[in-house]
Motif scaffolding. Structure first.
Motif, PDB file in Angstrom:
ATOM      1  N   LEU A  13       0.830  -1.202   0.000  1.00 29.42           N
ATOM      2  CA  LEU A  13       0.000   0.000   0.000  1.00 29.42           C
ATOM      3  C   LEU A  13       0.864   1.251   0.000  1.00 29.42           C
ATOM      4  O   LEU A  13       0.508   2.270  -0.602  1.00 29.42           O
ATOM      5  N   GLN A  23       2.039   1.784  -3.433  1.00 30.17           N
ATOM      6  CA  GLN A  23       0.927   2.358  -4.186  1.00 30.17           C
ATOM      7  C   GLN A  23       0.798   3.850  -3.905  1.00 30.17           C
ATOM      8  O   GLN A  23       0.609   4.653  -4.837  1.00 30.17           O
ATOM      9  N   SER A  24       0.942   4.245  -2.631  1.00 29.71           N
ATOM     10  CA  SER A  24       0.890   5.672  -2.273  1.00 29.71           C
ATOM     11  C   SER A  24       1.995   6.456  -2.959  1.00 29.71           C
ATOM     12  O   SER A  24       1.824   7.634  -3.293  1.00 29.71           O
ATOM     13  N   LYS A  76      -0.199  -0.467  -8.358  1.00 32.58           N
ATOM     14  CA  LYS A  76      -1.585  -0.430  -7.902  1.00 32.58           C
ATOM     15  C   LYS A  76      -1.957  -1.832  -7.444  1.00 32.58           C
ATOM     16  O   LYS A  76      -1.491  -2.828  -8.018  1.00 32.58           O
ATOM     17  N   ASP A  95      -5.203  -4.495  -5.747  1.00 34.18           N
ATOM     18  CA  ASP A  95      -6.639  -4.744  -5.745  1.00 34.18           C
ATOM     19  C   ASP A  95      -7.268  -4.136  -4.487  1.00 34.18           C
ATOM     20  O   ASP A  95      -6.954  -4.561  -3.365  1.00 34.18           O
ATOM     21  N   PRO A  96      -8.142  -3.135  -4.620  1.00 35.19           N
ATOM     22  CA  PRO A  96      -8.747  -2.492  -3.446  1.00 35.19           C
ATOM     23  C   PRO A  96      -9.601  -3.435  -2.609  1.00 35.19           C
ATOM     24  O   PRO A  96      -9.837  -3.193  -1.426  1.00 35.19           O
ATOM     25  N   LYS A 144      -8.764  -6.149  -1.457  1.00 34.94           N
ATOM     26  CA  LYS A 144      -7.919  -6.788  -0.445  1.00 34.94           C
ATOM     27  C   LYS A 144      -7.682  -5.882   0.763  1.00 34.94           C
ATOM     28  O   LYS A 144      -7.024  -6.289   1.728  1.00 34.94           O
ATOM     29  N   LYS A 145      -8.181  -4.671   0.670  1.00 28.78           N
ATOM     30  CA  LYS A 145      -8.110  -3.693   1.780  1.00 28.78           C
ATOM     31  C   LYS A 145      -6.679  -3.524   2.291  1.00 28.78           C
ATOM     32  O   LYS A 145      -5.827  -3.097   1.556  1.00 28.78           O
ATOM     33  N   GLN A 146      -6.437  -3.885   3.589  1.00 26.58           N
ATOM     34  CA  GLN A 146      -5.124  -3.585   4.172  1.00 26.58           C
ATOM     35  C   GLN A 146      -4.140  -4.750   4.134  1.00 26.58           C
ATOM     36  O   GLN A 146      -3.030  -4.624   4.642  1.00 26.58           O
ATOM     37  N   THR A 156      -6.221   7.081   8.283  1.00 23.22           N
ATOM     38  CA  THR A 156      -6.015   5.728   7.748  1.00 23.22           C
ATOM     39  C   THR A 156      -4.859   5.009   8.460  1.00 23.22           C
ATOM     40  O   THR A 156      -4.656   3.813   8.260  1.00 23.22           O
TER      41      THR A 156
END
Length: 277
Positions: free
Chosen positions: A146, A149-150, A155, A157-158, A160-162, A223
């Motif tokens: 993540l 990605q930031s 990128k 898969d959203p 999959k969350k955290q 977050t």
């Protein structure tokens, strides 16, 4: 008569001395030992807490472990009383995998994850096919992805969350090679790869000042709550008065000053932003 008075006086003196010794012994017996597991050797913040707990009759003993796999097992097996090295997502994952019931009893610091490199000064300098190391455990590995990605590098898969894995990368324009290593090895790998995602504590142990040396640092905002570092106990000890005194003593202004001094502003007191726990 004079001899009698002297004898009485001597007896009283001895009695006072013995009472003093007895009192001292009683005070010593009231000292309560609390074993707290930590990872790594740079524990100036907890050392300051340890010093302040002495006046309350609490002997906080810091038990050092070399990696993230050991302190929760030691806590569950009652080899230690508390630990302080992890965030909530890591704890939740551990409880699920090992069927344990360990709980947070207090927030400590927010310690941003960072990308480090000995070869480049900015993530924009990464070239096609560059190799980046990330921690290999599920929670820190997902957090690292993540972070990449930031930084605009990949990128994921959203859905999959955290806790995304390398298999959940949906875009990798630079064809980055993501190498998974034990969290304790990511800093040591810097000489052999292009960049590493390193946990704050490991980065400090390696001599880095995260706010200064990271080429990209994780933002601290709402977050970040799941990644706040915590003090952990067994569920049955959640309301233990002594253990909560450790939390109370940690969450003080004196601790805040030590955090600022030792982290050079890289870590922030989490209880001020997110509350006690």
């Amino acid at each position: 008569m004079k001899k009698f008075v002297k004898i009485i006086g001597l007896a009283l003196t001895v009695g006072v001395v013995l009472a003093g010794c007895s009192s001292g012994t009683a005070k010593s017996e009231k000292t309560e030992v609390v074993k707290l597991g930590v990872v790594g050797a740079n524990n100036e913040v907890l050392e300051s807490v340890k010093e302040r707990l002495k006046k309350d009759g609490i002997d906080l003993q810091l038990i050092e472990f070399s990696d993230y796999t050991q302190p929760n097992a030691a806590l569950a097996e009652k080899e230690i009383d508390l630990n302080s090295f992890q965030h909530q997502i890591f704890l939740d994952n551990y409880n699920e995998e090992h069927k344990t019931n360990l709980v947070s009893i207090g927030n400590t610091v927010s310690a941003p994850l960072g990308i480090y490199s000995s070869k480049i000064k900015d993530v924009k300098e990464l070239k096609d096919g560059a190799e980046i190391a990330i921690p290999n455990d599920a929670t820190n590995g997902g957090r690292a992805l993540l972070l990449l990605q930031s930084a605009g590098l990949i990128k994921v898969d959203p859905a999959k969350k955290q806790t995304p894995t390398v298999n959940d990368i949906t875009e990798n324009k630079l064809n980055l090679k993501i190498t998974e290593l034990d969290a304790s090895q990511t800093a040591r790998a810097l000489q052999d790869i292009d960049a590493s995602v390193i946990n704050s504590g490991m980065a400090v142990d390696a001599g880095f000042v995260p706010a200064k040396d990271a080429i990209f640092l994780e933002p601290v905002d709402e977050t970040s709550k799941p990644y706040v570092n915590i003090i952990v106990a067994r569920k049955e000890d959640e309301d233990n008065e002594t253990y909560n005194k450790v939390v109370d003593t940690y969450q003080q202004e004196e601790t805040k000053k030590v955090i600022e001094e030792t982290s050079k502003g890289s870590s922030i007191p989490a209880w001020e932003t997110f509350g006690r726990k």
